[in-house]
Scaffold this motif. Structure first.
Motif, PDB file in Angstrom:
ATOM      1  N   TRP A 122       0.835  -1.208   0.000  1.00  0.00           N
ATOM      2  CA  TRP A 122       0.000   0.000   0.000  1.00  0.00           C
ATOM      3  C   TRP A 122       0.879   1.271   0.000  1.00  0.00           C
ATOM      4  N   VAL A 123       2.005   1.187   0.749  1.00  0.00           N
ATOM      5  CA  VAL A 123       2.950   2.308   0.748  1.00  0.00           C
ATOM      6  C   VAL A 123       3.462   2.530  -0.673  1.00  0.00           C
ATOM      7  N   ASP A 124       3.802   1.431  -1.346  1.00  0.00           N
ATOM      8  CA  ASP A 124       4.296   1.554  -2.725  1.00  0.00           C
ATOM      9  C   ASP A 124       3.255   2.180  -3.644  1.00  0.00           C
ATOM     10  N   VAL A 125       2.001   1.837  -3.425  1.00  0.00           N
ATOM     11  CA  VAL A 125       0.943   2.440  -4.243  1.00  0.00           C
ATOM     12  C   VAL A 125       0.871   3.937  -3.976  1.00  0.00           C
ATOM     13  N   MET A 126       0.874   4.279  -2.704  1.00  0.00           N
ATOM     14  CA  MET A 126       0.733   5.689  -2.338  1.00  0.00           C
ATOM     15  C   MET A 126       1.920   6.520  -2.807  1.00  0.00           C
ATOM     16  N   LEU A 127       3.087   5.887  -2.848  1.00  0.00           N
ATOM     17  CA  LEU A 127       4.272   6.623  -3.302  1.00  0.00           C
ATOM     18  C   LEU A 127       4.418   6.564  -4.820  1.00  0.00           C
ATOM     19  N   GLY A 128       3.459   5.902  -5.469  1.00  0.00           N
ATOM     20  CA  GLY A 128       3.485   5.847  -6.928  1.00  0.00           C
ATOM     21  C   GLY A 128       4.448   4.815  -7.485  1.00  0.00           C
ATOM     22  N   LYS A 129       4.912   3.882  -6.639  1.00  0.00           N
ATOM     23  CA  LYS A 129       5.879   2.883  -7.123  1.00  0.00           C
ATOM     24  C   LYS A 129       5.186   1.668  -7.740  1.00  0.00           C
ATOM     25  N   THR A 130       3.950   1.429  -7.354  1.00  0.00           N
ATOM     26  CA  THR A 130       3.189   0.290  -7.891  1.00  0.00           C
ATOM     27  C   THR A 130       1.823   0.819  -8.284  1.00  0.00           C
ATOM     28  N   ASP A 131       1.217   0.140  -9.237  1.00  0.00           N
ATOM     29  CA  ASP A 131      -0.122   0.604  -9.578  1.00  0.00           C
ATOM     30  C   ASP A 131      -1.149  -0.301  -8.916  1.00  0.00           C
ATOM     31  N   PRO A 132      -2.214   0.286  -8.384  1.00  0.00           N
ATOM     32  CA  PRO A 132      -3.155  -0.490  -7.563  1.00  0.00           C
ATOM     33  C   PRO A 132      -3.799  -1.651  -8.317  1.00  0.00           C
ATOM     34  N   PHE A 133      -3.950  -1.503  -9.658  1.00  0.00           N
ATOM     35  CA  PHE A 133      -4.627  -2.571 -10.407  1.00  0.00           C
ATOM     36  C   PHE A 133      -3.810  -3.852 -10.459  1.00  0.00           C
ATOM     37  N   GLU A 160      -9.735  11.583  -6.445  1.00  0.00           N
ATOM     38  CA  GLU A 160     -10.395  12.887  -6.454  1.00  0.00           C
ATOM     39  C   GLU A 160     -10.789  13.325  -5.046  1.00  0.00           C
ATOM     40  N   ILE A 161     -11.113  12.309  -4.241  1.00  0.00           N
ATOM     41  CA  ILE A 161     -11.587  12.626  -2.884  1.00  0.00           C
ATOM     42  C   ILE A 161     -10.438  13.144  -2.018  1.00  0.00           C
ATOM     43  N   PHE A 162      -9.283  12.548  -2.214  1.00  0.00           N
ATOM     44  CA  PHE A 162      -8.116  12.968  -1.416  1.00  0.00           C
ATOM     45  C   PHE A 162      -7.004  13.437  -2.346  1.00  0.00           C
ATOM     46  N   SER A 163      -6.338  14.510  -1.927  1.00  0.00           N
ATOM     47  CA  SER A 163      -5.192  14.959  -2.726  1.00  0.00           C
ATOM     48  C   SER A 163      -4.046  13.976  -2.527  1.00  0.00           C
ATOM     49  N   LYS A 164      -3.105  14.038  -3.431  1.00  0.00           N
ATOM     50  CA  LYS A 164      -2.007  13.079  -3.450  1.00  0.00           C
ATOM     51  C   LYS A 164      -1.206  13.148  -2.149  1.00  0.00           C
ATOM     52  N   TYR A 165      -0.818  11.998  -1.661  1.00  0.00           N
ATOM     53  CA  TYR A 165       0.032  11.945  -0.479  1.00  0.00           C
ATOM     54  C   TYR A 165       1.459  12.324  -0.864  1.00  0.00           C
ATOM     55  N   ILE A 166       2.025  13.311  -0.127  1.00  0.00           N
ATOM     56  CA  ILE A 166       3.415  13.687  -0.373  1.00  0.00           C
ATOM     57  C   ILE A 166       4.224  13.336   0.865  1.00  0.00           C
ATOM     58  N   PRO A 167       5.183  12.432   0.705  1.00  0.00           N
ATOM     59  CA  PRO A 167       5.923  11.999   1.892  1.00  0.00           C
ATOM     60  C   PRO A 167       6.796  13.124   2.448  1.00  0.00           C
ATOM     61  N   PRO A 168       7.012  13.108   3.769  1.00  0.00           N
ATOM     62  CA  PRO A 168       7.799  14.171   4.391  1.00  0.00           C
ATOM     63  C   PRO A 168       9.237  14.207   3.888  1.00  0.00           C
ATOM     64  N   SER A 169       9.733  13.086   3.385  1.00  0.00           N
ATOM     65  CA  SER A 169      11.127  13.075   2.944  1.00  0.00           C
ATOM     66  C   SER A 169      11.338  14.004   1.759  1.00  0.00           C
ATOM     67  N   SER A 170      10.248  14.342   1.064  1.00  0.00           N
ATOM     68  CA  SER A 170      10.402  15.287  -0.036  1.00  0.00           C
ATOM     69  C   SER A 170      10.114  16.708   0.431  1.00  0.00           C
TER      70      SER A 170
END
Lengths: 381, 513
Positions: free
Chosen positions: B307-318, B340-350
């Motif tokens: 799920w972390v990988d999905v949120m960080l854009g490393k894997t696609d949920p499908f 659309e409901i939630f804006s993109k998660y931006i990790p603190p490391s960035s």
């Protein structure tokens, strides 16, 4: 209410290249004591000084709100004290407003500047420029004046020889003024061989670093005789501000000085300054400015500054018999120095340089990049 | 004992109790020995759901003894050395019952090295090891220079950057004559500069740093090298998961959830997982742990890491869904609208949020050196300090004593002509505790906080004739203010050995007892 304001007394220290022996507080206090002795004025809330105007500059004093360190030496404790960080000549205009409005009937006006305190006057004047566009280019009062000098000299036929003549005369005149800065006498050749600072301005064309302070007491016409038997009247004042950015104006146009002087003439009822005014003190920070301001106040014909010098205009109109600003007064204080000289001449107290029969005199001062701001005061016996 | 990857062998043993998993030790009743070359020997006793570990010289009675050197032992434990390879190649040896020893691998949670707080030395090392990577050829075009950094104090050293033809090389030490040499007395100061806590000009003006050679190169350093950004602590899966759900409500976008009345449950399995539900209604969002009986949509993810990988854009949920590592229950349409409901998660490391840019940055220090005259009055006062005397003037009319000496009595408007010696002891009238200190404008130095600023009624003075100075820092809590009718704490000056005629000829005042 009378429409003239009395200048009852003036005080000054000698203009010095480096007043190493005194803080500016000491310099001011000397002037303060002198005014007190001359006029016996008090700080009584009904009859005495309730308001003091001071003139100083934060950058030269190296403190913000530069007047905070001088409250005691100008007697301002528990009285009104208002600082002006502009050319001191505006302080006279401000004092006139206080008095003519009826708000105050006695005003003490004090000013100081120790140019020698800072490492470089040019660094200080660089700070007067716009921090984003002009400071980075390295503009300061000297090199910007040089731009104006080029434009004006071309327009009015002023030559290097004319400038040398102005400098030599200024130094000669200063010899007769005990409060003038002690400068070496020079001849025209020395002036023309002095180092070029910003073409066409040479070192000897530019006013030297100076320390100075002054004091003046002004009051209503009605109360003048309480403080002096011989008051001098300020009958006209005009000031004008030109554009801040140099590119916005014609540097050789003299627009702001013409405007300021015509307002002062109107107030004093002067139709022809050449005939009606007997003595002129002009703030020539640099030699080229003397004929330029002479054009501005109307004693030299427009565009004829060079010829005016050749025809002996400077002596004919009694211009800068004190030595002028060119001999050395600090920035901001040139106007006060000019007005003090007019006062002394009108009172007949100008010693060796006294002109006989001076009835009306004009003091002019400018401030800001290429004389952005101009002001003129008319004084009468 | 040596550290490898910042870990010592004893760290691993000392944390065993905390990492012990009861369920992994079921049915085990054995004593294991560890003989770590260069570190020592440890004995691990496991009896069903309890364990003991002790450092000992006696490994008798152990069913298995593991032998390895420190590097391999630590490497295997923190996952830097492959355990199987180490065993096969003989770097790790097992003597005795190998089968029972195998159970220890399930008995303990993985060792995670404690995060180290970066010290001055760490920062300095990190700054210079990243210097070449931070080199910006466009900022150094045409430069052929050597820039030496001579950093003193703890963690310091000497490094030189050789810049030529748009390339940069870093070496320790310095050439005979570097183009520019930057001397910083204390490494700590340099770290503060690099982290933007201090500006270099105050260091220079305080004499805590100096530049030799070409100053203009030093002024260009900001163009030659990109800004140093300290390493950010690495986030674990659990940290990410907590951060994602911690920021979920603030990432909620009412626009994207118009007319939506739904509950969305996230059921995240594996380490760091948990169950959270977002309740969305009337353009508002609330997050709670757990789940309602029948959420509108339920998102199940087997492993938190996925799920972390999905949120960080490393894997696609499908791909997760089609691989059976995630599933959706209830209304699938809502799951598809999550972006659309939630804006993109931006990790603190960035940086957490986009760095706020100033509209206008003016990198100019306004500085015009000044030379102040003292005049006779101030000069007399300051000169007396050299002689350890507080010698000042007094109004001949009202008797007011000036501290410091003044040209005139402000109230009587006459020169203060009478001179007298006061103090140097006195009593405190006012003291202020200062917790935030701005740099001393004259020296650029920052005072240590908290410090105490005093107004002292020196002996021989009355009323408001007080003198301002500092109090000894370790005594600030002992000072009592006085008034006209109440005495304040008695204090005395502590004079500087070297006195030059300045207010700091007195270092500070201390309690006089």
């Amino acid at each position: 209410m009378s429409n003239r304001v009395a200048l009852c007394a003036v005080a000054q220290i000698k203009n010095e290249n480096d007043a190493w022996h005194a803080r500016f507080q000491n310099m001011l206090h000397e002037c303060f004591e002198s005014i007190m002795t001359q006029t016996k004025v008090s700080f009584d809330m009904d009859k005495g000084i309730r308001n003091i105007i001071t003139c100083s500059d934060d950058m030269f004093d190296a403190r913000t709100i530069s007047n905070n360190g001088i409250t005691d030496v100008v007697g301002a404790q528990f009285r009104g004290e208002e600082k002006m960080s502009q050319e001191s000549i505006n302080g006279l205009g401000y004092a006139m407003s206080c008095i003519m409005s009826g708000h105050d009937d006695v005003i003490l006006f004090m000013g100081h500047c120790k140019e020698s305190q800072g490492e470089s006057r040019r660094m200080v004047t660089n700070l007067t420029f716009d921090p984003f566009y002009c400071r980075p280019i390295g503009m300061d009062h000297l090199n910007v004046s040089a731009m104006q000098a080029r434009a004006y000299m071309k327009k009015s036929g002023v030559s290097e020889e004319h400038l040398a003549k102005i400098v030599v005369r200024s130094r000669k005149n200063s010899k007769k003024n005990p409060n003038a800065r002690d400068n070496k006498m020079v001849d025209e050749k020395e002036v023309m061989n002095s180092p070029l600072l910003a073409d066409p301005i040479r070192e000897l064309h530019y006013y030297p670093v100076t320390d100075w302070a002054y004091g003046m007491l002004l009051c209503t016409e009605e109360r003048a005789r309480e403080f002096t038997d011989n008051p001098i009247w300020i009958t006209g004042y005009g000031s004008c501000m030109d554009s801040y950015f140099l590119g916005d104006k014609d540097l050789a146009s003299n627009f702001s000085l013409k405007n300021a002087s015509s307002r002062a003439y109107k107030m004093a009822g002067i139709k022809d300054p050449k005939k009606e005014i007997n003595l002129f003190e002009l703030s020539d920070q640099s030699a080229y400015q003397l004929p330029m301001w002479a054009e501005g106040v109307g004693i030299a014909d427009e565009g004829k500054g060079g010829k005016w010098i050749e025809d002996g205009g400077m002596d004919k109109y009694n211009v800068n018999l004190s030595g002028g600003m060119l001999n050395g007064n600090p920035l901001l204080l040139g106007g006060a120095a000019r007005a003090i000289e007019c006062f002394l001449q009108l009172r007949g107290e100008a010693g060796e340089r006294q002109v006989k029969g001076v009835k009306k005199a004009l003091a002019q001062a400018s401030y800001g990049p290429a004389a952005q701001h101009q002001a003129v005061v008319i004084m009468e016996k | 004992m040596t550290e490898y990857w910042g870990v010592k062998a004893e760290d691993i043993f000392n944390t065993m109790k905390d990492r012990f998993r009861v369920e992994g030790a079921k049915g085990v009743d054995a004593v294991f020995g560890y003989d770590i070359e260069g570190a020592g020997k440890w004995k691990l006793t496991v009896k069903n759901d309890s364990m003991e570990v002790e450092k000992t010289d006696d490994l008798s009675g152990c069913v298995t003894i593991m032998k390895a050197n420190e590097e391999n032992f630590i490497g295997v434990n923190i996952g830097k050395v492959d355990a199987t390879n180490a065993f096969m190649s003989g770097k790790v040896k097992l003597e005795g019952d190998m089968g029972t020893f195998g159970k220890t691998t399930k008995m303990f949670k993985k060792y995670v090295p404690a995060k180290k707080v970066m010290g001055t030395g760490d920062y300095i090392q990190d700054m210079f090891s990243t210097l070449v990577a931070r080199f910006q050829p466009q900022g150094a075009s045409g430069l052929d220079v050597s820039i030496t950094y001579n950093i003193g104090g703890e963690g310091g050293g000497v490094w030189t950057a050789y810049i030529k033809d748009g390339k940069c090389e870093l070496k320790t030490g310095q050439p005979d004559k570097p183009t520019t040499k930057l001397n910083v007395n204390e490494a700590k100061d340099w770290v503060d500069v690099m982290l933007g806590k201090t500006d270099p000009f105050s260091l220079l003006s305080a004499g805590r740093a100096s530049i030799e050679g070409k100053t203009e190169i030093a002024l260009k350093l900001g163009e030659i090298f990109a800004k140093y950004a300290p390493k950010i602590k690495e986030f674990t899966t659990k940290d990410y998961i907590l951060d994602m759900f911690g920021t979920l409500v603030q990432r909620f976008q009412p626009k994207g959830a118009a007319d939506l009345d739904a509950t969305i449950t996230y059921d995240i399995g594996g380490e760091g997982g948990g169950k959270w539900t977002a309740y969305i209604k009337d353009g508002k969002c609330e997050l709670k742990e757990g789940q309602p009986e029948k959420p509108t949509t339920k998102l199940c993810v087997n492993e938190a890491k996925d799920w972390v990988d999905v949120m960080l854009g490393k894997t696609d949920p499908f791909s997760l869904l089609s691989a059976g590592r995630a599933s959706i229950e209830g209304q699938t349409a809502i799951a598809l609208k999550l972006g659309e409901i939630f804006s993109k998660y931006i990790p603190p490391s960035s940086g957490g949020e986009a760095e706020k840019e100033e509209l206008l940055v003016l990198k100019k220090t306004i500085s015009v050196n000044q030379r102040f005259a003292t005049g006779p009055i101030m000069g007399r006062f300051l000169n007396a300090l050299k002689e350890k005397k507080i010698f000042t003037n007094k109004c001949p009319k009202c008797g007011r004593v000036h501290l410091p000496a003044r040209e005139v009595c402000a109230e009587c408007r006459i020169p203060a002509t009478e001179w007298l010696e006061v103090g140097p002891k006195g009593q405190v009238r006012y003291m202020e505790y200062v917790y935030f200190s701005s740099p001393d404008p004259l020296t650029g130095e920052t005072r240590e906080t908290p410090y105490g600023m005093l107004n002292i009624l020196l002996d021989g003075c009355i009323g408001n004739d007080t003198f301002a100075h500092l109090v000894r820092r370790d005594q600030i809590n002992l000072i009592k203010n006085g008034r006209n009718d109440v005495a304040g704490t008695r204090v005395r000056p502590v004079w500087n050995e070297k006195r030059v005629g300045s207010i700091f000829d007195i270092k500070y005042f201390e309690i006089d007892e």
